[in-house]
Each structure stands twice: as structure tokens, then as C-alpha cells.
Design a protein around this motif. Structure first.
Motif, PDB file in Angstrom:
ATOM      1  N   ARG A  15       0.824  -1.213   0.000  1.00  0.00           N
ATOM      2  CA  ARG A  15       0.000   0.000   0.000  1.00  0.00           C
ATOM      3  C   ARG A  15       0.854   1.256   0.000  1.00  0.00           C
ATOM      4  NH1 ARG A  15      -4.396   0.185   4.582  1.00  0.00           N
ATOM      5  NH2 ARG A  15      -4.431   2.339   3.892  1.00  0.00           N
ATOM      6  N   THR A  19       0.702   3.759  -3.115  1.00  0.00           N
ATOM      7  CA  THR A  19       0.193   5.105  -2.831  1.00  0.00           C
ATOM      8  C   THR A  19       1.219   6.158  -3.214  1.00  0.00           C
ATOM      9  OG1 THR A  19      -1.149   4.249  -1.016  1.00  0.00           O
ATOM     10  CG2 THR A  19      -0.715   6.602  -1.035  1.00  0.00           C
ATOM     11  N   ASP A  45      -7.069  13.027  -3.896  1.00  0.00           N
ATOM     12  CA  ASP A  45      -6.012  12.370  -3.136  1.00  0.00           C
ATOM     13  C   ASP A  45      -6.592  11.358  -2.147  1.00  0.00           C
ATOM     14  OD1 ASP A  45      -7.154  14.534  -1.867  1.00  0.00           O
ATOM     15  OD2 ASP A  45      -5.348  15.045  -0.740  1.00  0.00           O
ATOM     16  N   CYS A  49      -6.050   7.100  -2.073  1.00  0.00           N
ATOM     17  CA  CYS A  49      -5.731   6.291  -0.890  1.00  0.00           C
ATOM     18  C   CYS A  49      -6.775   5.202  -0.659  1.00  0.00           C
ATOM     19  CB  CYS A  49      -5.608   7.170   0.346  1.00  0.00           C
ATOM     20  SG  CYS A  49      -4.190   8.256   0.299  1.00  0.00           S
ATOM     21  N   VAL A  52      -6.483   2.510  -3.443  1.00  0.00           N
ATOM     22  CA  VAL A  52      -5.286   1.689  -3.227  1.00  0.00           C
ATOM     23  C   VAL A  52      -5.534   0.687  -2.105  1.00  0.00           C
ATOM     24  CG1 VAL A  52      -2.909   1.747  -2.373  1.00  0.00           C
ATOM     25  CG2 VAL A  52      -3.605   3.291  -4.186  1.00  0.00           C
ATOM     26  N   ARG A  53      -6.155   1.137  -1.020  1.00  0.00           N
ATOM     27  CA  ARG A  53      -6.446   0.232   0.095  1.00  0.00           C
ATOM     28  C   ARG A  53      -7.340  -0.918  -0.359  1.00  0.00           C
ATOM     29  NH1 ARG A  53      -9.758   3.049   3.378  1.00  0.00           N
ATOM     30  NH2 ARG A  53     -11.507   1.867   2.582  1.00  0.00           N
TER      31      ARG A  53
END
Length: 97
Positions: A15, A19, A45, A49, A52-53
């Protein structure tokens, strides 16, 4: 306990790497200003995040399931080989049909 620790550690490192990569691309070539000027997306932004998580959690669970199945298959192959190599060969050929 060690399994879950390693799983969490790998997911966290992945991650962080992903990120940083995506945020660097987001800030390169003034992409931030272009998105801000359009006004069609709020908090890009934060979306990076969150996405991506979700991506890393999904991929991590699939990858670990595949690795676990391969290791289980190897263990059972070892047991069957110890019982009878012919039985292992028969089961393997039968599974291919």
C-alpha cells in the motif's frame, strides 16, 4: 499469529509503495491543477488512498489464497507419495480428465 503479521506487513508495504507511486504521478505534469480546474472530482487524493487500500486488500486476499492452496497441494502430494507413488500418479491423471 505470524501468518497474519506477515500478511499485514506485506499489505502495508505494498500500500505504501503503490500510494507513493500514484500520488507522485498525480502531482507530476500539473495533473492536480487540471483536475482542480475541471471541478468534477472532489478529494482526488483521498480517493487514491481509498482505492489503493481496496485494491491491495482484494489482491492480497486472492494471492494468499492461491499460495495457501499451492502449499496444501504440495503437502498432500507428499503424503500421497509416501503412501503410494502410483496412487499419486493415478489421482493426478484422474484430475486432468
Amino acid at each position: 499469529a505470524i501468518y497474519h503479521y506477515v500478511q499485514s506487513l506485506v499489505a502495508l508495504e505494498w500500500r505504501l509503495w503503490l500510494t507513493r507511486l500514484l500520488v507522485n504521478k498525480y502531482f507530476s505534469n500539473h495533473a492536480y491543477f487540471a483536475l482542480k480546474a475541471e471541478g468534477t472530482m472532489d478529494n482526488p487524493d483521498q480517493r487514491i488512498c481509498d482505492d489503493v487500500r481496496n485494491f491491495v486488500e482484494s489482491c492480497n486476499s486472492v494471492l494468499l489464497a492461491v499460495v495457501q492452496k499451492i502449499l496444501s497441494m504440495g503437502a498432500f502430494f507428499g503424503v500421497l507419495w509416501g503412501i503410494s507413488p502410483e496412487l499419486l500418479l493415478f489421482c493426478f491423471l484422474y484430475s486432468l480428465m
